[in-house]
Design a protein around this motif. Sequence first.
Motif, PDB file in Angstrom:
ATOM      1  N   ARG A  79       0.808  -1.229   0.000  1.00 33.39           N
ATOM      2  CA  ARG A  79       0.000   0.000   0.000  1.00 33.39           C
ATOM      3  C   ARG A  79       0.831   1.265   0.000  1.00 33.39           C
ATOM      4  NH1 ARG A  79      -3.839  -2.387   4.452  1.00 33.39           N
ATOM      5  NH2 ARG A  79      -4.306  -4.239   3.250  1.00 33.39           N
ATOM      6  N   VAL A  80       2.146   1.119   0.069  1.00 31.65           N
ATOM      7  CA  VAL A  80       2.990   2.310   0.008  1.00 31.65           C
ATOM      8  C   VAL A  80       3.422   2.499  -1.445  1.00 31.65           C
ATOM      9  CG1 VAL A  80       5.146   3.358   0.782  1.00 31.65           C
ATOM     10  CG2 VAL A  80       3.790   1.967   2.359  1.00 31.65           C
ATOM     11  N   VAL A  81       2.986   3.589  -2.039  1.00 30.21           N
ATOM     12  CA  VAL A  81       3.326   3.836  -3.440  1.00 30.21           C
ATOM     13  C   VAL A  81       4.615   4.641  -3.479  1.00 30.21           C
ATOM     14  CG1 VAL A  81       2.578   4.928  -5.577  1.00 30.21           C
ATOM     15  CG2 VAL A  81       0.908   3.788  -4.105  1.00 30.21           C
ATOM     16  N   ARG A  82       5.622   4.090  -4.134  1.00 30.60           N
ATOM     17  CA  ARG A  82       6.907   4.784  -4.200  1.00 30.60           C
ATOM     18  C   ARG A  82       7.088   5.505  -5.529  1.00 30.60           C
ATOM     19  NH1 ARG A  82      10.763   3.201  -0.326  1.00 30.60           N
ATOM     20  NH2 ARG A  82       9.810   1.823   1.192  1.00 30.60           N
ATOM     21  N   ASN A  83       6.489   4.960  -6.560  1.00 27.87           N
ATOM     22  CA  ASN A  83       6.597   5.628  -7.857  1.00 27.87           C
ATOM     23  C   ASN A  83       5.378   5.285  -8.701  1.00 27.87           C
ATOM     24  OD1 ASN A  83       8.082   7.231  -9.727  1.00 27.87           O
ATOM     25  ND2 ASN A  83       8.414   5.358 -10.902  1.00 27.87           N
ATOM     26  N   VAL A  84       4.707   6.308  -9.207  1.00 26.35           N
ATOM     27  CA  VAL A  84       3.556   6.083 -10.077  1.00 26.35           C
ATOM     28  C   VAL A  84       4.083   5.870 -11.492  1.00 26.35           C
ATOM     29  CG1 VAL A  84       1.446   7.129 -10.997  1.00 26.35           C
ATOM     30  CG2 VAL A  84       2.072   7.485  -8.605  1.00 26.35           C
ATOM     31  N   PHE A  88       9.058   6.115 -15.406  1.00 22.45           N
ATOM     32  CA  PHE A  88       9.638   4.886 -14.867  1.00 22.45           C
ATOM     33  C   PHE A  88       8.520   3.955 -14.449  1.00 22.45           C
ATOM     34  CE2 PHE A  88      12.641   8.313 -14.114  1.00 22.45           C
ATOM     35  CZ  PHE A  88      13.641   7.871 -14.963  1.00 22.45           C
ATOM     36  N   ARG A  89       8.899   2.738 -14.103  1.00 16.96           N
ATOM     37  CA  ARG A  89       7.864   1.757 -13.788  1.00 16.96           C
ATOM     38  C   ARG A  89       7.221   2.013 -12.428  1.00 16.96           C
ATOM     39  NH1 ARG A  89      10.177  -3.971 -14.502  1.00 16.96           N
ATOM     40  NH2 ARG A  89      12.146  -2.975 -14.034  1.00 16.96           N
ATOM     41  N   ALA A  90       6.009   1.527 -12.263  1.00 16.80           N
ATOM     42  CA  ALA A  90       5.331   1.637 -10.980  1.00 16.80           C
ATOM     43  C   ALA A  90       6.138   0.882  -9.938  1.00 16.80           C
ATOM     44  CB  ALA A  90       3.933   1.050 -11.083  1.00 16.80           C
ATOM     45  N   ALA A  91       6.290   1.482  -8.770  1.00 20.38           N
ATOM     46  CA  ALA A  91       7.059   0.839  -7.713  1.00 20.38           C
ATOM     47  C   ALA A  91       6.299   0.989  -6.405  1.00 20.38           C
ATOM     48  CB  ALA A  91       8.437   1.480  -7.600  1.00 20.38           C
ATOM     49  N   VAL A  92       5.979  -0.127  -5.785  1.00 20.72           N
ATOM     50  CA  VAL A  92       5.277  -0.071  -4.512  1.00 20.72           C
ATOM     51  C   VAL A  92       5.970  -0.953  -3.489  1.00 20.72           C
ATOM     52  CG1 VAL A  92       3.048   0.366  -5.604  1.00 20.72           C
ATOM     53  CG2 VAL A  92       3.681  -1.972  -5.019  1.00 20.72           C
ATOM     54  N   GLY A  93       5.573  -0.777  -2.226  1.00 19.97           N
ATOM     55  CA  GLY A  93       6.077  -1.634  -1.164  1.00 19.97           C
ATOM     56  C   GLY A  93       6.501  -0.839   0.048  1.00 19.97           C
ATOM     57  N   ARG A  94       6.176  -1.360   1.227  1.00 23.80           N
ATOM     58  CA  ARG A  94       6.595  -0.721   2.476  1.00 23.80           C
ATOM     59  C   ARG A  94       8.000  -1.213   2.795  1.00 23.80           C
ATOM     60  NH1 ARG A  94       2.577  -1.656   7.292  1.00 23.80           N
ATOM     61  NH2 ARG A  94       3.319  -3.785   7.075  1.00 23.80           N
ATOM     62  N   ALA A  99       9.912  -5.681  -7.629  1.00 23.33           N
ATOM     63  CA  ALA A  99      11.228  -5.722  -8.283  1.00 23.33           C
ATOM     64  C   ALA A  99      11.711  -4.338  -8.731  1.00 23.33           C
ATOM     65  CB  ALA A  99      11.209  -6.717  -9.435  1.00 23.33           C
ATOM     66  N   PRO A 100      10.891  -3.532  -9.423  1.00 19.92           N
ATOM     67  CA  PRO A 100      11.399  -2.207  -9.806  1.00 19.92           C
ATOM     68  C   PRO A 100      11.751  -1.348  -8.592  1.00 19.92           C
ATOM     69  CG  PRO A 100       9.319  -2.680 -10.917  1.00 19.92           C
ATOM     70  CD  PRO A 100       9.539  -3.785  -9.946  1.00 19.92           C
ATOM     71  N   ALA A 101      10.924  -1.442  -7.551  1.00 19.38           N
ATOM     72  CA  ALA A 101      11.185  -0.635  -6.354  1.00 19.38           C
ATOM     73  C   ALA A 101      12.529  -0.995  -5.738  1.00 19.38           C
ATOM     74  CB  ALA A 101      10.060  -0.822  -5.338  1.00 19.38           C
ATOM     75  N   ILE A 102      12.886  -2.265  -5.763  1.00 16.84           N
ATOM     76  CA  ILE A 102      14.177  -2.685  -5.196  1.00 16.84           C
ATOM     77  C   ILE A 102      15.312  -1.966  -5.926  1.00 16.84           C
ATOM     78  CG2 ILE A 102      15.785  -4.629  -5.017  1.00 16.84           C
ATOM     79  CD1 ILE A 102      13.348  -6.408  -4.391  1.00 16.84           C
ATOM     80  N   GLY A 103      15.275  -2.018  -7.247  1.00 13.22           N
ATOM     81  CA  GLY A 103      16.324  -1.360  -8.027  1.00 13.22           C
ATOM     82  C   GLY A 103      16.362   0.137  -7.778  1.00 13.22           C
ATOM     83  N   TYR A 104      15.200   0.766  -7.814  1.00 13.19           N
ATOM     84  CA  TYR A 104      15.142   2.229  -7.647  1.00 13.19           C
ATOM     85  C   TYR A 104      15.650   2.645  -6.260  1.00 13.19           C
ATOM     86  CZ  TYR A 104      12.086   2.219 -11.786  1.00 13.19           C
ATOM     87  OH  TYR A 104      11.580   2.037 -13.039  1.00 13.19           O
ATOM     88  N   GLU A 105      15.209   1.926  -5.224  1.00 12.99           N
ATOM     89  CA  GLU A 105      15.601   2.335  -3.867  1.00 12.99           C
ATOM     90  C   GLU A 105      17.101   2.161  -3.645  1.00 12.99           C
ATOM     91  OE1 GLU A 105      13.611   4.025  -1.807  1.00 12.99           O
ATOM     92  OE2 GLU A 105      12.081   3.838  -3.351  1.00 12.99           O
ATOM     93  N   TYR A 106      17.664   1.079  -4.180  1.00  7.28           N
ATOM     94  CA  TYR A 106      19.121   0.912  -4.063  1.00  7.28           C
ATOM     95  C   TYR A 106      19.823   2.082  -4.748  1.00  7.28           C
ATOM     96  CZ  TYR A 106      19.780  -3.834  -2.116  1.00  7.28           C
ATOM     97  OH  TYR A 106      19.846  -4.919  -1.303  1.00  7.28           O
ATOM     98  N   ALA A 107      19.361   2.392  -5.954  1.00  2.00           N
ATOM     99  CA  ALA A 107      20.033   3.437  -6.733  1.00  2.00           C
ATOM    100  C   ALA A 107      19.959   4.790  -6.029  1.00  2.00           C
ATOM    101  CB  ALA A 107      19.415   3.532  -8.119  1.00  2.00           C
TER     102      ALA A 107
END
Lengths: 559, 234
Positions: A79-84, A88-94, A99-107
């Motif tokens: 339910r935590v939206v990190r990127n609409v 870039f790709r949609a990224a969600v997760g608390r 998978a996209p959120a993992i890459g984006y957050e590391y970067a």
Amino acid sequence: MLWIRNGIVIDPKNKIKAEKMDIFVKNGKIVPEGEVRREECRVIDASGKLVVAGGVDMHAHIAGSKINTGRTMRPEEMRVVRNVAGKFRAAVGRVLLTAPAIGYEYAKMGYTTSFEAAQPPIGALHTHEELDAIPMIDKAALPVFGNWHLVFKCIEEKNLEKLKALIAWAIERSKGFGVKVVNPGGVEAWMYGGNVKSLDDQVPGFNVTPREIITMLIKANEELGLPHSVHLHCNNLGVPGNFQTTIESIKLAKGFSNSKRQVLHVTHVQFNAYAGSSWRDAASGAAEIAKVVNSMDNVTIDMGQPIFGHATAMTGDAPFQFTLHKLTGARWSNKDTEVETGAGIVPLVYLPNNPVHALQWAIGLELGLLVDSNKVALTTDYPNGGPFTEYPYVMAMLMSRKMREGELSKVNAYVQKATGLASIDVEKTLYEIINMTRSLPARILGLQNKGHLGIGADADIAIYNLNPLETDTSKDFEKVYKAFKSAEYTIKSGEIISRNGEIVKEVFGRTFWVDARKKVDMEAVMNDIRDYFQYYSVQLGNYGVEERWIKKPERLEVV
Amino acid sequence: MIVIKPKKYFEVCVEAELTPELATKSMEEVKKFKVYYGNRVVELGELFEVTKTGDEKKLVLEGDFSRVKWIGARMADGEIIVRGSVGANCGAFMKGGRIVIEGNADDWLGIEMSGGEIIVKGNAANLVGCAYYGDAVGMTAGKILIEGNAGNYIGEKMNGGEIVIKGNAGDFVGTEMRAGVIEIHGSCGFVGGDMRGGEIRIKGKFELLPTFRKTEKGWVGDVNVKGEGIVKSL
């Protein structure tokens, strides 16, 4: 071509301690000044800023059936939206990210490499499909060997050649990177509802003990000369009193040596560093473990630091997950991976006023502080200890006693009694922290071109808004935390992928895999493998991952 | 008071957190209130006719709202009258106030509500007053009255408050319930699985798991989780 000007570089591998220097990048590599033409370079002004290699996370669960089952059973995490979706790709997760959120957050944080730490060989295709979906970073996966029937058979027969051939075959088939061992023997015992309690317990159905499994695997790994050592998740994880088992396991590395790296890496040691006889009198065994690790030159560890807040326990250590489920009453998922291994998943929240959680939190920090910073890497065992996005918190804590005192006053007072954290006055330097997050994990994994900024290294660079010459890391912990939380620039293979914590370009990194087939006689084991496939749900011909199925594979050949 | 009427039949569901709070705003603001029509963000005025009469903190929804989700979500006070049926998630996370639905309610009515009152004159679907996907605790306080029938999973993980159903209910009533009261005047299927506390009263027939023991207070269980919940006949 890039020219990073006037940055203040810390590069522990090349012994550079906060020196003002320029860095040049060409074709994704760091090159000497003479190889670029200055006028053709894009110039990045890094004056007064910290320039380091991109972070290397050597142990995280970022792809494969475990994290995916975790996502399925934890819709509340999504339910935590990190990127609409848009550029870039949609990224969600608390904490459990997509998978996209993992890459984006590391970067965003300046990390450019991460290793999936436990991959059942039969699940390799799934793992690689998911690794391929993670943008931004370079990655690899470590297949698990510690509970595989075929491994047990080789060890029972004391047939080292066969074991080596099996490892080389399995790593090639699963496009894996090294030898991961999870609760050796324990997960097999769990198939009968039990566990192993010491290094000398016999594994049900096989004439082997955890001690023999670990020792033989180290021997095979060293004779094969794989880039990474055996990567061990010890027995008795999460059991008070387990620090003794951990120390015994660490000592199994005695008698082996390797000039390039450790021969045994013991992972998320926090979960294996408890003294006491039950959770009522549990205490820290970190000091004893630190003493042993510091006294040996062929063992490294990583922290497995818990972060207060949400987490999801997911390991191949299925019996431990059942214990955890019984302890907390939270949801539980169990996996039995044919004849190879198993796994379990349980949601978790670390609460500061819970004595056990506070104790775990303190033990993680104790390990980070007491172990020589050339032997302990910084991890949270994502998502077991919490999000990797809080690495900056751990970095700042290790560097500032003042910050620790503040945080200590907020947690359960049981910590004061059961650990020595309050009396530790060690403050790691920025140089040591950069080592623990860059050079050391790269060295542990055997990645020559990662974790440093020397000539020939991959141009994975992070620039932070922090002047190491002017910052007092012990007092300015808030500034340190903020700076590491979002890198001013993250550069991956010479391309700027993130600026001030915002993704600017999506790139896909490589997937490393190790090919050691030339080191063994494959026929030594093929008959046994063919025979064992009568127990598998797939045919031998359909087992494994072909290199061409992977987006950007990079083969590291062992010769 | 504000009266809202749909202008047309909605091809896809509308997600609109319509609360009595709207009645305190100017007509301009109300018409510009952002709602989702499928995956598009549109203004309320585009889909609905809005009229304002007086300053009362009250919303009257005229017509068919069965394709409008999240009506009254997170509302804290005031009143909503629906002269028709509502879509899913009506009264979700509601803290106070009153919702009266003259037609039927869809799934997820009053999920995780912590106060206020919901009255349904028709039937309600599944998952009334329960926890949202993955959450540990459902409804904690307030009251839900359903004059017709209800579906499955009524009051799952409920931790307080009251649900009254005048008609029948489906299976899994009060699953993993911890506190609160569920009253069913008709009959229902399985009740109280993994129930830890609270009370379920049923007038008609129901099916009980074998993990409840008979006491003076009624059936107590679920023994499976060392629960002390009560299931009894009205």
